[in-house]
Design a protein around this motif. Sequence first.
Motif, PDB file in Angstrom:
ATOM      1  N   SER A 100       0.827  -1.192   0.000  1.00 42.42           N
ATOM      2  CA  SER A 100       0.000   0.000   0.000  1.00 42.42           C
ATOM      3  C   SER A 100       0.870   1.254   0.000  1.00 42.42           C
ATOM      4  CB  SER A 100      -0.892  -0.034   1.238  1.00 42.42           C
ATOM      5  OG  SER A 100      -1.055   1.250   1.776  1.00 42.42           O
ATOM      6  N   GLN A 149     -10.841  -2.861   3.268  1.00 35.57           N
ATOM      7  CA  GLN A 149     -11.992  -1.945   3.387  1.00 35.57           C
ATOM      8  C   GLN A 149     -11.848  -0.836   2.352  1.00 35.57           C
ATOM      9  OE1 GLN A 149     -12.632  -0.561   7.409  1.00 35.57           O
ATOM     10  NE2 GLN A 149     -13.541  -2.501   8.033  1.00 35.57           N
ATOM     11  N   LEU A 155     -11.221   6.496  -0.346  1.00 30.39           N
ATOM     12  CA  LEU A 155     -10.925   7.475   0.699  1.00 30.39           C
ATOM     13  C   LEU A 155      -9.763   8.366   0.285  1.00 30.39           C
ATOM     14  CD1 LEU A 155     -10.951   5.280   3.944  1.00 30.39           C
ATOM     15  CD2 LEU A 155     -12.690   6.922   3.216  1.00 30.39           C
ATOM     16  N   TYR A 161      -4.184   2.950  -4.388  1.00 26.47           N
ATOM     17  CA  TYR A 161      -4.409   1.707  -3.636  1.00 26.47           C
ATOM     18  C   TYR A 161      -5.835   1.181  -3.804  1.00 26.47           C
ATOM     19  CZ  TYR A 161      -4.520  -1.422   0.454  1.00 26.47           C
ATOM     20  OH  TYR A 161      -4.656  -2.496   1.296  1.00 26.47           O
ATOM     21  N   PHE A 199       1.710  -2.257   7.432  1.00 31.55           N
ATOM     22  CA  PHE A 199       0.918  -1.122   7.941  1.00 31.55           C
ATOM     23  C   PHE A 199       1.843  -0.062   8.546  1.00 31.55           C
ATOM     24  CE2 PHE A 199      -1.908   0.615  11.429  1.00 31.55           C
ATOM     25  CZ  PHE A 199      -2.709   1.367  10.588  1.00 31.55           C
ATOM     26  N   GLU A 202       3.394   1.822   5.744  1.00 32.88           N
ATOM     27  CA  GLU A 202       2.412   2.719   5.124  1.00 32.88           C
ATOM     28  C   GLU A 202       2.240   4.002   5.950  1.00 32.88           C
ATOM     29  OE1 GLU A 202      -1.989   1.712   3.800  1.00 32.88           O
ATOM     30  OE2 GLU A 202      -1.910   1.981   5.953  1.00 32.88           O
ATOM     31  N   ILE A 213      -9.209   9.928   8.978  1.00 34.98           N
ATOM     32  CA  ILE A 213     -10.383   9.180   8.494  1.00 34.98           C
ATOM     33  C   ILE A 213     -10.270   7.715   8.895  1.00 34.98           C
ATOM     34  CG2 ILE A 213     -11.556   8.341   6.410  1.00 34.98           C
ATOM     35  CD1 ILE A 213     -10.856  11.066   5.102  1.00 34.98           C
ATOM     36  N   SER A 214      -9.073   7.152   8.758  1.00 33.77           N
ATOM     37  CA  SER A 214      -8.876   5.735   9.097  1.00 33.77           C
ATOM     38  C   SER A 214      -9.122   5.475  10.576  1.00 33.77           C
ATOM     39  CB  SER A 214      -7.460   5.275   8.761  1.00 33.77           C
ATOM     40  OG  SER A 214      -7.198   5.476   7.402  1.00 33.77           O
ATOM     41  N   THR A 217     -12.093   3.659  12.441  1.00 30.78           N
ATOM     42  CA  THR A 217     -12.133   2.253  12.862  1.00 30.78           C
ATOM     43  C   THR A 217     -10.836   1.934  13.605  1.00 30.78           C
ATOM     44  OG1 THR A 217     -11.046   1.402  10.885  1.00 30.78           O
ATOM     45  CG2 THR A 217     -13.424   1.656  10.777  1.00 30.78           C
ATOM     46  N   MET A 248     -21.158  -3.765   8.248  1.00 31.60           N
ATOM     47  CA  MET A 248     -22.012  -2.757   7.597  1.00 31.60           C
ATOM     48  C   MET A 248     -21.522  -2.453   6.183  1.00 31.60           C
ATOM     49  SD  MET A 248     -23.221   0.018  10.436  1.00 31.60           S
ATOM     50  CE  MET A 248     -21.634   0.550  11.045  1.00 31.60           C
ATOM     51  N   ILE A 278     -26.600   5.507   7.760  1.00 31.61           N
ATOM     52  CA  ILE A 278     -25.409   5.625   8.610  1.00 31.61           C
ATOM     53  C   ILE A 278     -24.214   6.086   7.778  1.00 31.61           C
ATOM     54  CG2 ILE A 278     -23.776   4.345  10.070  1.00 31.61           C
ATOM     55  CD1 ILE A 278     -26.142   2.493  10.843  1.00 31.61           C
TER      56      ILE A 278
HETATM   57  C1  LIG Z   1     -22.317   1.824   7.032  1.00 31.36           C
HETATM   58  C2  LIG Z   1     -21.030   2.391   6.624  1.00 31.36           C
HETATM   59  C3  LIG Z   1     -19.908   2.210   7.600  1.00 31.36           C
HETATM   60  C4  LIG Z   1     -18.739   2.971   7.136  1.00 31.36           C
HETATM   61  C5  LIG Z   1     -17.511   2.719   7.937  1.00 31.36           C
HETATM   62  C6  LIG Z   1     -16.369   3.395   7.279  1.00 31.36           C
HETATM   63  C7  LIG Z   1     -15.046   3.095   7.890  1.00 31.36           C
HETATM   64  C8  LIG Z   1     -13.965   3.588   6.989  1.00 31.36           C
HETATM   65  C9  LIG Z   1     -12.569   3.327   7.482  1.00 31.36           C
HETATM   66  C10 LIG Z   1     -11.729   2.820   6.381  1.00 31.36           C
HETATM   67  C11 LIG Z   1     -10.373   2.481   6.788  1.00 31.36           C
HETATM   68  C12 LIG Z   1      -9.561   2.039   5.599  1.00 31.36           C
HETATM   69  C13 LIG Z   1      -8.774   0.819   5.881  1.00 31.36           C
HETATM   70  C14 LIG Z   1      -7.765   0.573   4.831  1.00 31.36           C
HETATM   71  C15 LIG Z   1      -6.786  -0.480   5.295  1.00 31.36           C
HETATM   72  C16 LIG Z   1      -5.740  -0.754   4.316  1.00 31.36           C
HETATM   73  O1  LIG Z   1      -5.974  -1.392   3.352  1.00 31.36           O
HETATM   74  C17 LIG Z   1      -4.379  -0.234   4.563  1.00 31.36           C
HETATM   75  N1  LIG Z   1      -4.085  -0.111   5.933  1.00 31.36           N
HETATM   76  C18 LIG Z   1      -3.400  -1.152   3.923  1.00 31.36           C
HETATM   77  O2  LIG Z   1      -2.169  -1.199   4.548  1.00 31.36           O
END
Ligand SMILES: CCCCCCCCCCCCCCCC(=O)[C@@H](N)CO
Length: 307
Positions: A100, A149, A155, A161, A199, A202, A213-214, A217, A248, A278
């Motif tokens: 990534s 995700q 994003l 990526y 990670f 990255e 933003i990340s 979660t 979700m 949501i």
């Molecule tokens: C109903 C809707 C719910 C929405 C929730 C949204 C949460 C968004 C967070 C996204 C985080 C992105 C992770 C990417 C991880 C990755 O691939 C890299 N770390 C690779 O190394």
Amino acid sequence: KPLGLPGAHVVVTGGSSGIGKCIAIECYKQGAFITLVARNEDKLLQAKKEIEKHSINDKQVVLCISVDVSQDYNQVENVIKQAQEKLGPVDMLVNCAGTSVSGKFEDLEVSTFERLMSINYLGSVYPSRAVITTMKERRVGRIVFVSSQAGQLGLFGFTAYSASKFAIRGLAEALQMEVKPYNVYITVAYPPDTDTPGFAEENRTKPLETRLISETTSVCKPEQVAKQIVKDAIQGNFNSSLGSDGYMLSALTCGMAPVTSITEGLQQVVTMGLFRTIALFYLGSFDSIVRRCMMQREKSEIANKTA
Ligand SMILES: CCCCCCCCCCCCCCCC(=O)[C@@H](N)CO
Ligand SMILES: NC(=O)C1=CN([C@@H]2O[C@H](COP(=O)(O)OP(=O)(O)OC[C@H]3O[C@@H](n4cnc5c(N)ncnc54)[C@H](OP(=O)(O)O)[C@@H]3O)[C@@H](O)[C@H]2O)C=CC1
């Protein structure tokens, strides 16, 4: 109908580190024979030693093969042949090799788009192409694709990526329709941020916006992610996700993905409107993070000029 791992041959690309290594350990603990595929030989040997600590019988083998899965199809095909000669036909292939890079669209080198597409997308096509014929003939097989995700939503910072991870989804949906009558099942995993060497790497160059933003979660443990992926692959679930936001996101973005059970389909139908609602709030908060960061930058630029 679930695949039995005892005695099965599992090939894990990217099996020398992070999520891939944990997937290999999880399969080994359940009695599988493992082939690890990655480039760096020292890391491969290191991982082999670590995996072998978890053996459950003295017949189990961990084979290491060094190859770049993104370069030359013939090379990848040869490597799979070698592995099949030693450990028999591949019962499960896990495409976990990937990388990534984040950054604003205009800051990313054009070559980064090419590189991520090669490793994350073509690096999953080649090994899969090399095992599929035998799987269809034997009427046995599982192929796992590790998306993200960020392969379910775009994003800030992930222009290169996300595209490479979305591509995997298209491949997987089309392939699943082709191979289902042959009892071959495809799983696409969408992990959240996971605590791995990749990670950490990255994070050294992640834009502030992407980080904020990340942080919506939490960061998962690779063991946890691996457990879920192996479980879903054994059961032949098309979708593999983790946690409440993972659940979700998968329901919300199900689109025309194949459905594995009636319950899954019903849940998607019933929750769609709620999850979209949501999601609109999340999108609003992401936009406001991006706007705040922009204003902050402009302010500090003006301050720098006047100083
Ligand atoms: C109903 C809707 C719910 C929405 C929730 C949204 C949460 C968004 C967070 C996204 C985080 C992105 C992770 C990417 C991880 C990755 O691939 C890299 N770390 C690779 O190394
Ligand atoms: N960690 C995270 O937050 C998340 C990760 N993912 C995805 O999960 C997968 C694994 O991630 P993670 O465990 O963090 O990664 P790591 O960087 O820790 O491990 C990557 C593995 O892939 C191998 N690899 C990389 N490029 C190639 C190549 N061209 N040919 C062969 N092997 C290669 C590496 O070995 P070597 O370099 O020696 O070749 C290593 O074994 C990736 O596809 C990633 O995009 C998805 C969501 C979240």
